[in-house]
Enzyme design. Sequence first.
Site, PDB file in Angstrom:
ATOM      1  N   LYS A  64       6.934 -11.243  -8.758  1.00  0.00           N
ATOM      2  CA  LYS A  64       5.719 -10.670  -9.357  1.00  0.00           C
ATOM      3  C   LYS A  64       5.541  -9.293  -8.733  1.00  0.00           C
ATOM      4  O   LYS A  64       4.956  -9.145  -7.663  1.00  0.00           O
ATOM      5  CB  LYS A  64       4.527 -11.567  -9.052  1.00  0.00           C
ATOM      6  CG  LYS A  64       3.383 -11.480 -10.046  1.00  0.00           C
ATOM      7  CD  LYS A  64       2.798 -10.116 -10.268  1.00  0.00           C
ATOM      8  CE  LYS A  64       1.743  -9.727  -9.262  1.00  0.00           C
ATOM      9  NZ  LYS A  64       1.257  -8.337  -9.465  1.00  0.00           N
TER      10      LYS A  64
ATOM     11  N   GLY B  29       2.090  -6.704   1.324  1.00  0.00           N
ATOM     12  CA  GLY B  29       0.927  -6.034   0.741  1.00  0.00           C
ATOM     13  C   GLY B  29      -0.181  -5.948   1.778  1.00  0.00           C
ATOM     14  O   GLY B  29       0.066  -6.010   2.991  1.00  0.00           O
ATOM     15  N   SER B  30      -1.401  -5.851   1.289  1.00  0.00           N
ATOM     16  CA  SER B  30      -2.527  -5.639   2.197  1.00  0.00           C
ATOM     17  C   SER B  30      -2.875  -6.932   2.950  1.00  0.00           C
ATOM     18  O   SER B  30      -2.616  -8.034   2.468  1.00  0.00           O
ATOM     19  CB  SER B  30      -3.750  -5.175   1.397  1.00  0.00           C
ATOM     20  OG  SER B  30      -4.119  -6.182   0.481  1.00  0.00           O
ATOM     21  N   THR B  31      -3.478  -6.757   4.109  1.00  0.00           N
ATOM     22  CA  THR B  31      -3.884  -7.917   4.909  1.00  0.00           C
ATOM     23  C   THR B  31      -4.921  -8.746   4.149  1.00  0.00           C
ATOM     24  O   THR B  31      -4.879  -9.983   4.170  1.00  0.00           O
ATOM     25  CB  THR B  31      -4.426  -7.446   6.267  1.00  0.00           C
ATOM     26  OG1 THR B  31      -3.329  -6.847   6.980  1.00  0.00           O
ATOM     27  CG2 THR B  31      -4.991  -8.586   7.090  1.00  0.00           C
TER      28      THR B  31
ATOM     29  N   GLY C 283      -3.165 -10.799   1.697  1.00  0.00           N
ATOM     30  CA  GLY C 283      -2.415 -11.809   2.452  1.00  0.00           C
ATOM     31  C   GLY C 283      -3.310 -12.975   2.852  1.00  0.00           C
ATOM     32  O   GLY C 283      -2.916 -14.145   2.765  1.00  0.00           O
TER      33      GLY C 283
ATOM     34  N   GLU D 110       4.178  -9.870   5.141  1.00  0.00           N
ATOM     35  CA  GLU D 110       4.346  -8.565   5.793  1.00  0.00           C
ATOM     36  C   GLU D 110       3.177  -7.724   5.336  1.00  0.00           C
ATOM     37  O   GLU D 110       3.099  -7.337   4.170  1.00  0.00           O
ATOM     38  CB  GLU D 110       5.702  -7.973   5.403  1.00  0.00           C
ATOM     39  CG  GLU D 110       6.202  -6.962   6.394  1.00  0.00           C
ATOM     40  CD  GLU D 110       5.889  -5.552   5.957  1.00  0.00           C
ATOM     41  OE1 GLU D 110       4.780  -5.086   6.296  1.00  0.00           O
ATOM     42  OE2 GLU D 110       6.719  -4.944   5.290  1.00  0.00           O
TER      43      GLU D 110
ATOM     44  N   CYS E  19       3.776   0.747   5.433  1.00  0.00           N
ATOM     45  CA  CYS E  19       2.909  -0.070   6.299  1.00  0.00           C
ATOM     46  C   CYS E  19       3.127   0.234   7.779  1.00  0.00           C
ATOM     47  O   CYS E  19       2.212   0.079   8.570  1.00  0.00           O
ATOM     48  CB  CYS E  19       3.056  -1.550   5.993  1.00  0.00           C
ATOM     49  SG  CYS E  19       4.646  -1.969   5.353  1.00  0.00           S
TER      50      CYS E  19
ATOM     51  N   GLU F 200      -6.341   0.893   8.138  1.00  0.00           N
ATOM     52  CA  GLU F 200      -5.142   1.372   7.457  1.00  0.00           C
ATOM     53  C   GLU F 200      -5.579   2.217   6.255  1.00  0.00           C
ATOM     54  O   GLU F 200      -6.345   1.762   5.413  1.00  0.00           O
ATOM     55  CB  GLU F 200      -4.288   0.199   6.972  1.00  0.00           C
ATOM     56  CG  GLU F 200      -3.024   0.686   6.298  1.00  0.00           C
ATOM     57  CD  GLU F 200      -2.069  -0.431   5.905  1.00  0.00           C
ATOM     58  OE1 GLU F 200      -2.531  -1.415   5.296  1.00  0.00           O
ATOM     59  OE2 GLU F 200      -0.872  -0.315   6.204  1.00  0.00           O
TER      60      GLU F 200
HETATM   61  P1  ADP Z   1      -2.374  -2.892  -2.209  1.00  0.00           P
HETATM   62  O1  ADP Z   1      -1.153  -2.737  -1.370  1.00  0.00           O
HETATM   63  O2  ADP Z   1      -2.360  -2.217  -3.551  1.00  0.00           O
HETATM   64  O3  ADP Z   1      -3.696  -2.870  -1.517  1.00  0.00           O
HETATM   65  P2  ADP Z   1      -2.318  -5.732  -2.664  1.00  0.00           P
HETATM   66  O4  ADP Z   1      -1.985  -6.239  -1.358  1.00  0.00           O
HETATM   67  O5  ADP Z   1      -3.610  -6.145  -3.277  1.00  0.00           O
HETATM   68  O6  ADP Z   1      -2.230  -4.237  -2.745  1.00  0.00           O
HETATM   69  O7  ADP Z   1      -1.169  -5.999  -3.728  1.00  0.00           O
HETATM   70  C1  ADP Z   1       0.149  -6.318  -3.462  1.00  0.00           C
HETATM   71  C2  ADP Z   1       0.577  -7.319  -4.502  1.00  0.00           C
HETATM   72  O8  ADP Z   1      -0.291  -8.447  -4.442  1.00  0.00           O
HETATM   73  C3  ADP Z   1       0.539  -6.837  -5.948  1.00  0.00           C
HETATM   74  O9  ADP Z   1       1.659  -7.371  -6.623  1.00  0.00           O
HETATM   75  C4  ADP Z   1      -0.752  -7.452  -6.461  1.00  0.00           C
HETATM   76  O10 ADP Z   1      -0.780  -7.654  -7.869  1.00  0.00           O
HETATM   77  C5  ADP Z   1      -0.761  -8.774  -5.749  1.00  0.00           C
HETATM   78  N1  ADP Z   1      -2.095  -9.382  -5.615  1.00  0.00           N
HETATM   79  C6  ADP Z   1      -3.301  -8.783  -5.613  1.00  0.00           C
HETATM   80  N2  ADP Z   1      -4.280  -9.679  -5.424  1.00  0.00           N
HETATM   81  C7  ADP Z   1      -3.698 -10.898  -5.319  1.00  0.00           C
HETATM   82  C8  ADP Z   1      -4.179 -12.232  -5.103  1.00  0.00           C
HETATM   83  N3  ADP Z   1      -5.470 -12.497  -4.953  1.00  0.00           N
HETATM   84  N4  ADP Z   1      -3.273 -13.237  -5.023  1.00  0.00           N
HETATM   85  C9  ADP Z   1      -1.947 -12.981  -5.127  1.00  0.00           C
HETATM   86  N5  ADP Z   1      -1.435 -11.746  -5.341  1.00  0.00           N
HETATM   87  C10 ADP Z   1      -2.295 -10.707  -5.433  1.00  0.00           C
END
Ligand code: ADP
Length: 494
Positions: A190, A242-244, A247, A264, A298, A399
């Site tokens: 995804k 992605g973001s904490t 996560g 990560e 990151c 961050e």
């Molecule tokens: P960013 O780095 O833009 O702040 P996120 O950590 O939100 O982003 O996004 C990284 C990935 O996680 C993207 O593929 C996003 O679509 C997906 N994502 C965002 N929200 C959720 C969620 N609640 N559950 C699972 N995946 C998510």
Amino acid sequence: MTLAQTFNAALAGIASTPRQLLIDGRWSDAADGGTMVTINPATGLPLAELACGRAADIDLAVTAARRAFEGPWSATTPYDRQRMLLRLADLIEANYDTIALLDSLDMGAPITRTQAGRHTAPQLVRYYAGLVPTLRGETITPSVPGAPFVATLREPVGVVGAITPWNAPFRMCVWKAAPALAAGCTIILKPAEQSPLSALLFGQLCLEAGVPPGVVNVVPGMAEAGQRLAEHPDVDKITFTGSTRTGQHIIRASAGNLKRLSLELGGKSAHIILDDADLDLAAPAAAHAVFQNSGQICSAGTRLFVEDGIHDEFVERVLAETATLRMGDPLDPETQIGPLVDQTQKTTVQQYISTGLAEGASLLAGGTDVEAEALAAGSFVSPTVFTGVRDDMTIAREEIFGPVLSILRFSDRDEVIRRANASEYGLGAGLWTQDVSAAHALGRRLRAGTVWVNCYQLMDPAVPFGGYKLSGYGRESGYDHVHEFLETKALWIR
Ligand code: ADP
């Protein structure tokens, strides 16, 4: 040529790459027919319309991945999987011009940066291909009566959901899929909604490499699709970058079936310059540690701690290096700084810059305005340098994920280690010194998953990378990574 003209000329180069979902080896529209549009962040113009997967599409992909896991994929031998991965690496190499173009157009990274993946992406795949036949358990002699035979089997964890961010779109697909496939798992990718196009091409290359239908599925979509993967009862593991905050959502959503997780997450990495450092090397490195990829890394070295004795000179050198950085069209090979991924991220970064000013830091370069009119429609933010930053300021704690450097001063080496470690994150850290004793003594005390001494941001497929604290858990790259996709079974036979 103007930005819009080079953009239009480049569109032909990506016109034939896939725009539908890849589920069970077939390209299809989303179940509800929904689509989304990605934007070229350099121009603000639409780049491509593609299928937008939702929960129902994730469910179909999980069913396909489960069927493939229990069917043909489980019958492959290690050498079958190795051969497929090696073919995949060759295909990635052969198609790299298109991959680089897709990522530069989709998320704005300079073309010289995306082109560098021509070597690193196939290297990663070949590293995991090499590991496949080495995966093995062990035999154990237990002390229980009757002398049973005990062996450990290393079995694939099962169906894996891989949720990726936008800052290195293609690399993230490879980084997650290659070890998963090496271990014998099946996968649903995804990709981030801001930059999904190269993930679809990755899916196509997997099919061309002979990976059976359902083993690699690619479902671009919004957060909803990621959320469904995280909560789906038939997904065994999530690997996420992605973001904490997201996560933490994933940890909660995945609790229902106790999914295995590799996370990560964010960072606020400390980069420490001692007064005996080689300043000719350290100053450019300090600038690049935070400004490459416009700060959307990151492990960017965003907290630059400089020892008293060299502080003023070092600041001058970093400013001089910053002034040389060329911001502009990501497709121009001279460009070093591209736009941020979108306007939302630009607004976030500008707010942080305003907060830095409001809290009393001194702005020595960059800021919220971009002077070049040609860049006005894109999401550009100039490389920004603050001095006089205190540890409690927002820009020193949170961050930013943008080209914003905070320079902090220190006079005592014990103190700087304490301050560096005071962050809630622990992804990367850097240290510059010509004193090998200081390198050992201080480098070991930094609480981060990676510590770079007299270098920054070096990566290699064989070297583990990951976080302490809020930067996540699990390691990517290296021998350990493939084990994140394996379970251990103890088999007792009497
Ligand atoms: P960013 O780095 O833009 O702040 P996120 O950590 O939100 O982003 O996004 C990284 C990935 O996680 C993207 O593929 C996003 O679509 C997906 N994502 C965002 N929200 C959720 C969620 N609640 N559950 C699972 N995946 C998510």
